[in-house]
Design an enzyme around this catalytic site. Structure first.
Site, PDB file in Angstrom:
ATOM      1  N   ALA A  82       0.846  -1.189   0.000  1.00 37.84           N
ATOM      2  CA  ALA A  82       0.000   0.000   0.000  1.00 37.84           C
ATOM      3  C   ALA A  82       0.879   1.236   0.000  1.00 37.84           C
ATOM      4  CB  ALA A  82      -0.879   0.042   1.257  1.00 37.84           C
ATOM      5  N   SER A 110       1.389   3.671   2.271  1.00 38.61           N
ATOM      6  CA  SER A 110       0.976   3.514   3.667  1.00 38.61           C
ATOM      7  C   SER A 110       1.213   4.751   4.520  1.00 38.61           C
ATOM      8  CB  SER A 110       1.730   2.340   4.295  1.00 38.61           C
ATOM      9  OG  SER A 110       3.091   2.686   4.472  1.00 38.61           O
ATOM     10  N   THR A 167      -6.759  -1.057   9.062  1.00 36.75           N
ATOM     11  CA  THR A 167      -6.006  -0.154   9.941  1.00 36.75           C
ATOM     12  C   THR A 167      -6.879   0.589  10.946  1.00 36.75           C
ATOM     13  OG1 THR A 167      -4.829   1.959   9.917  1.00 36.75           O
ATOM     14  CG2 THR A 167      -6.155   1.497   8.004  1.00 36.75           C
ATOM     15  N   GLU A 174      -6.586   3.583  11.439  1.00 40.30           N
ATOM     16  CA  GLU A 174      -6.908   4.884  10.824  1.00 40.30           C
ATOM     17  C   GLU A 174      -8.370   4.931  10.383  1.00 40.30           C
ATOM     18  OE1 GLU A 174      -5.229   8.020   9.635  1.00 40.30           O
ATOM     19  OE2 GLU A 174      -4.272   7.460  11.506  1.00 40.30           O
ATOM     20  N   TYR A 178      -5.832   8.352   2.670  1.00 42.35           N
ATOM     21  CA  TYR A 178      -5.338   6.998   2.989  1.00 42.35           C
ATOM     22  C   TYR A 178      -6.429   6.190   3.679  1.00 42.35           C
ATOM     23  CZ  TYR A 178      -2.964   3.392   5.782  1.00 42.35           C
ATOM     24  OH  TYR A 178      -2.614   2.206   6.397  1.00 42.35           O
ATOM     25  N   LYS A 202      -8.436   2.840   2.542  1.00 40.26           N
ATOM     26  CA  LYS A 202      -8.431   1.615   3.366  1.00 40.26           C
ATOM     27  C   LYS A 202      -9.860   1.190   3.729  1.00 40.26           C
ATOM     28  CE  LYS A 202      -4.106   0.228   4.107  1.00 40.26           C
ATOM     29  NZ  LYS A 202      -3.610  -1.120   3.794  1.00 40.26           N
TER      30      LYS A 202
END
Ligand code: NAP
Ligand code: GDD
Length: 350
Positions: A84, A86, A127, A129, A151, A155
């Site tokens: 990714a 990332s 994640t 996140e 990001y 995801k």
């Protein structure tokens, strides 16, 4: 019994390297995909001394033909999708590219798997996140997602398409919702390694200051070596699922910095500056994970605590810069970064 085969996308990254070593130790035949760059990024595999034992396959996540090729070569029982873009900060500068690689590519991979061999077990690197701006803490598998960066949005797409393929096609597709995990193999752009690397240079008189952005953001930081075990455990279950992986402890960036100063035996006063250029247009204030499900169902628990992690990273970077001062050659990433090359060139040993 047939030897198990695993395919790891992003094997050249922090988690890819630790996971590859973990699976090799378990007796797996490990295939890893990498992207063809003008300068290959293989230092982590060399640092862990596993470079010779991994079968490397060039693969482009934006090219379905190359994904199919990698699946045909490796014929994996398990696929770990770790590749990714990332770095959250960079996703604000390359939002569309991040969407392609970190988001849409998950569908490409799942489509290829569905057609090649629907028996493959699939791990998606989801994640913390995803929780983004949600002020609820601690966060678990039922906490609503509120992504706060391109990001995280990419995801989120990867997370949902993984679930969709699980439910629509009955594939073994699992999301590991991992909170921040670090190590001496962490990329230099991430705050923990940025701090350990900068303090090592301050310690050795190669630099005067550590320059950071938002010091008040709080993260649940664990050790990458512990976290890759959870990925494998998830794929050994009877069925697929979604699991939060975390330590259950949170610290601010400022606390990490202070702990790192203690580990380096440096006085924190006067060596820290803040520069707004390291602030993000939008940041995540607080991440704190509740990994009760993983602890119960997978029997997983972190081994390395916060202080030990910080010490491990600081000591590793001090050792690297000392070795460089002695003129030693060893696998290291400093040469990949213009900021580090400036110092290396300026302070070249005579
Ligand atoms: P990392 O060190 O940045 O590694 C990322 C890997 O993806 C590298 O092998 C990189 O290849 C590859 N990659 C990047 N852009 C690519 C592209 N355009 N095409 C193909 N490959 C590309 O990340 P990590 O810390 O190991 O994390 C592994 C995964 O877990 C990532 O998906 C990340 O988003 C996710 N995650 C990480 C954490 C964490 O705290 N570490 C937490 C939750 C989720 P190069 O070596 O060529 O750059
Ligand atoms: N990188 C960086 N550099 N971050 C800084 C700095 C700095 O100079 N100063 C303060 N920070 C703050 C960031 O604003 C953020 O709030 C926090 O430190 C952590 O930043 P990173 O280390 O870049 O990690 P991250 O939390 O944004 O993302 C990492 O963890 C996610 C899991 O929660 C990455 O590994 C992601 O890929 C992963 O999904």
């Amino acid at each position: 019994m047939e030897t198990k085969r695993a395919l790891i996308t992003g094997v050249t990254g922090q988690d890819g390297a630790y996971l590859a070593r973990f699976l090799l130790d378990k007796g797996y035949e490990v295939y890893g995909t990498f992207r063809r760059l003008s300068t290959p990024n293989l230092w982590r595999l060399q640092a862990l001394n596993i470079f010779e034992r991994i079968k490397l396959i060039p693969m482009e996540l934006i090219d379905s033909a190359s994904i199919t090729g990698a699946l045909m070569i490796s014929r994996p029982h398990e696929v770990y999708n770790l590749a990714a873009q990332s770095f959250v900060g960079a996703s604000f500068e390359q939002p569309v590219g991040t969407g392609e690689v970190t988001g849409l590519a998950v569908t490409r991979l799942l489509e290829c798997i569905r057609h090649a061999d629907p028996g493959i077990r699939f791990y998606q690197a989801s994640t913390s996140e995803l929780f983004g701006s949600n002020p609820t803490a601690p966060q678990n598998e039922d906490t609503p997602f509120m992504p706060a960066s391109p990001y995280a949005a990419a995801k989120l797409y990867g997370y949902w398409v993984t679930r969709t393929y699980r439910e629509a096609y009955n594939l073994f597709c699992t999301n590991g919702i991992l909170f921040n995990h670090e190590s001496p193999l962490r990329g230099l752009e991430f705050v923990t390694r940025k701090i350990s690397n900068a303090l090592a240079k301050v310690k050795l008189g190669l630099e005067q200051k550590v320059v950071l952005g938002n010091l008040e953001a709080s993260r649940d930081w664990g050790f990458a070596g512990d976290y890759v075990e959870s990925m494998w455990l998830m794929l050994q279950q009877d069925g697929p699922g979604d699991y939060v992986i975390s330590t259950g402890e949170t610290h601010t960036v400022r606390e990490y910095f202070e702990e790192a100063c203690a580990a380096a035996e440096l006085d924190p006063s006067g060596i820290l500056d803040v520069d707004p250029k390291f602030m993000r247009p939008l940041d995540v204030d607080l991440l704190l994970g509740d990994s009760a499900r993983a602890r119960q169902k997978l029997g997983w628990a972190p081994r390395v605590g916060f202080k030990e992690l910080v010490r491990m990273m600081v000591q590793a970077d001090i050792q690297r810069w000392k070795r460089w001062q002695k003129g030693e050659q060893f696998p290291w990433d400093a040469f990949n970064y213009p900021s580090e090359m400036n110092i290396i060139t300026r302070a070249m040993p005579v």
